[in-house]
Motif scaffolding. Structure first.
Motif, PDB file in Angstrom:
ATOM      1  N   ALA A  65       0.828  -1.208   0.000  1.00 52.60           N
ATOM      2  CA  ALA A  65       0.000   0.000   0.000  1.00 52.60           C
ATOM      3  C   ALA A  65       0.863   1.258   0.000  1.00 52.60           C
ATOM      4  O   ALA A  65       0.519   2.264  -0.631  1.00 52.60           O
ATOM      5  N   LEU A  66       1.993   1.207   0.709  1.00 55.86           N
ATOM      6  CA  LEU A  66       2.874   2.369   0.825  1.00 55.86           C
ATOM      7  C   LEU A  66       4.104   2.266  -0.075  1.00 55.86           C
ATOM      8  O   LEU A  66       4.936   3.172  -0.093  1.00 55.86           O
ATOM      9  N   ASN A  67       4.211   1.141  -0.790  1.00 59.18           N
ATOM     10  CA  ASN A  67       5.352   0.907  -1.681  1.00 59.18           C
ATOM     11  C   ASN A  67       6.681   1.030  -0.933  1.00 59.18           C
ATOM     12  O   ASN A  67       7.581   1.783  -1.319  1.00 59.18           O
ATOM     13  N   VAL A  68       6.770   0.298   0.170  1.00 58.82           N
ATOM     14  CA  VAL A  68       7.997   0.263   0.960  1.00 58.82           C
ATOM     15  C   VAL A  68       8.388  -1.193   1.188  1.00 58.82           C
ATOM     16  O   VAL A  68       7.591  -2.107   0.972  1.00 58.82           O
ATOM     17  N   SER A  69       9.617  -1.392   1.614  1.00 57.51           N
ATOM     18  CA  SER A  69      10.084  -2.729   1.970  1.00 57.51           C
ATOM     19  C   SER A  69      10.076  -2.875   3.483  1.00 57.51           C
ATOM     20  O   SER A  69      10.481  -1.958   4.200  1.00 57.51           O
ATOM     21  N   ILE A  70       9.609  -4.010   3.958  1.00 56.80           N
ATOM     22  CA  ILE A  70       9.584  -4.290   5.393  1.00 56.80           C
ATOM     23  C   ILE A  70      10.319  -5.601   5.622  1.00 56.80           C
ATOM     24  O   ILE A  70       9.960  -6.637   5.061  1.00 56.80           O
ATOM     25  N   LEU A  71      11.340  -5.545   6.433  1.00 55.52           N
ATOM     26  CA  LEU A  71      12.149  -6.721   6.728  1.00 55.52           C
ATOM     27  C   LEU A  71      11.793  -7.238   8.115  1.00 55.52           C
ATOM     28  O   LEU A  71      11.810  -6.487   9.086  1.00 55.52           O
ATOM     29  N   VAL A  72      11.454  -8.516   8.202  1.00 57.23           N
ATOM     30  CA  VAL A  72      11.069  -9.121   9.473  1.00 57.23           C
ATOM     31  C   VAL A  72      12.064 -10.226   9.812  1.00 57.23           C
ATOM     32  O   VAL A  72      12.222 -11.175   9.043  1.00 57.23           O
ATOM     33  N   GLU A  73      12.736 -10.080  10.941  1.00 58.73           N
ATOM     34  CA  GLU A  73      13.613 -11.141  11.427  1.00 58.73           C
ATOM     35  C   GLU A  73      12.782 -12.030  12.341  1.00 58.73           C
ATOM     36  O   GLU A  73      12.268 -11.576  13.358  1.00 58.73           O
ATOM     37  N   TYR A  74      12.648 -13.290  11.977  1.00 58.98           N
ATOM     38  CA  TYR A  74      11.732 -14.184  12.671  1.00 58.98           C
ATOM     39  C   TYR A  74      12.501 -15.238  13.454  1.00 58.98           C
ATOM     40  O   TYR A  74      13.313 -15.972  12.899  1.00 58.98           O
ATOM     41  N   MET A  75      12.241 -15.295  14.757  1.00 56.17           N
ATOM     42  CA  MET A  75      12.863 -16.304  15.619  1.00 56.17           C
ATOM     43  C   MET A  75      11.789 -17.239  16.158  1.00 56.17           C
ATOM     44  O   MET A  75      10.733 -16.799  16.604  1.00 56.17           O
ATOM     45  N   ASP A  76      12.060 -18.539  16.098  1.00 61.21           N
ATOM     46  CA  ASP A  76      11.144 -19.503  16.698  1.00 61.21           C
ATOM     47  C   ASP A  76      11.970 -20.579  17.394  1.00 61.21           C
ATOM     48  O   ASP A  76      13.179 -20.443  17.558  1.00 61.21           O
TER      49      ASP A  76
END
Length: 241
Positions: free
Chosen positions: A217-228
């Motif tokens: 929607a905002l034309n941005v990149s979102i980086l998610v570091e996922y720990m499990d």
């Protein structure tokens, strides 16, 4: 006569059971309210920058899975900020982090501001009531205009720690997410249920689908570091939306 007494007894037991269930539900709700109040009084909406090592102290030393994954994070990051775990943490974290980055990127700030300015009309054209969303959009734009003035980081942080301002930003980001999910319903319908009721209300947890929608929607990149708790000493590969 005996049958009538038995029916009255059964009815009384049912009513008593209903009262007990109601009292139990009220007790659970009261407990949840107390927990939320404790969180609100003890945890900032957005924290100061902290060394990543604080995570190591939050998990037991013998919890080797998490300890190894935190060490893996250290290879890329030195600091973190925490947000209040109130169900709005993704939107608040994204809002602050992205605006913080815009303080040092005037070109991206102007692009992002233009997208944000147009976004209200896009939502209205989709059927959102202008009167309902206007205040949230105005607050969002006011904060972007603040960024244009190159304020100190403490001023931006202060805005995100102001409950009314911070929550208005969260609401507008939720509206943008909801709007995009509706516009692209044909694609997202197989991945999400509940529609607007799962996105727009405050305190509703976010999932990867919401992150994708807001990023697009905002034309941005979102980086998610996922720990499990998966095996191995490495965090899961970052998700880029």
């Amino acid at each position: 006569m005996a049958q009538e007494q038995q029916q009255e007894t059964t009815q009384g037991e049912m009513e008593a059971g209903g009262v007990n269930c109601l009292a139990y539900d009220e007790a659970i709700m009261a407990q949840q309210d107390r927990i939320q109040q404790e969180i609100a009084t003890s945890i900032l909406l957005v924290s100061d920058r902290q060394e990543l090592s604080v995570l190591q102290r939050e998990y037991a030393a013998e919890d080797t899975i998490y300890q190894l994954k935190i060490k893996d994070l250290h290879k890329k990051y030195s600091y973190i900020r925490k947000t209040r775990p109130d169900g709005n943490c993704f939107y608040r974290a994204f809002g602050f982090s992205h605006l913080e980055s815009l303080l040092e990127d005037s070109k991206e700030l102007q692009r992002f501001k233009a997208v944000a300015a147009k976004s209200k009309l896009d939502l209205v054209n989709q059927g959102f009531t202008e009167f309902t969303i206007e205040d949230f959009h105005n607050t969002f734009m006011d904060l972007l205009e603040l960024c244009e003035k190159q304020p100190g980081l403490s001023e931006l942080l202060g805005s995100f720690r102001d409950q009314s301002v911070s929550d208005y930003i969260v609401v507008y980001l939720r509206l943008l997410t909801s709007g995009y999910l509706q516009r692209e319903h044909g694609f997202f319908q197989h991945f999400i249920e509940g529609g607007r009721s799962e996105v727009e209300p405050m305190s509703k947890e976010s999932d990867h689908i919401h992150i994708i929608a807001l990023a697009q929607a905002l034309n941005v990149s979102i980086l998610v570091e996922y720990m499990d708790r998966g095996d191995g000493g490495h965090r899961q590969p970052p998700r880029l939306s």
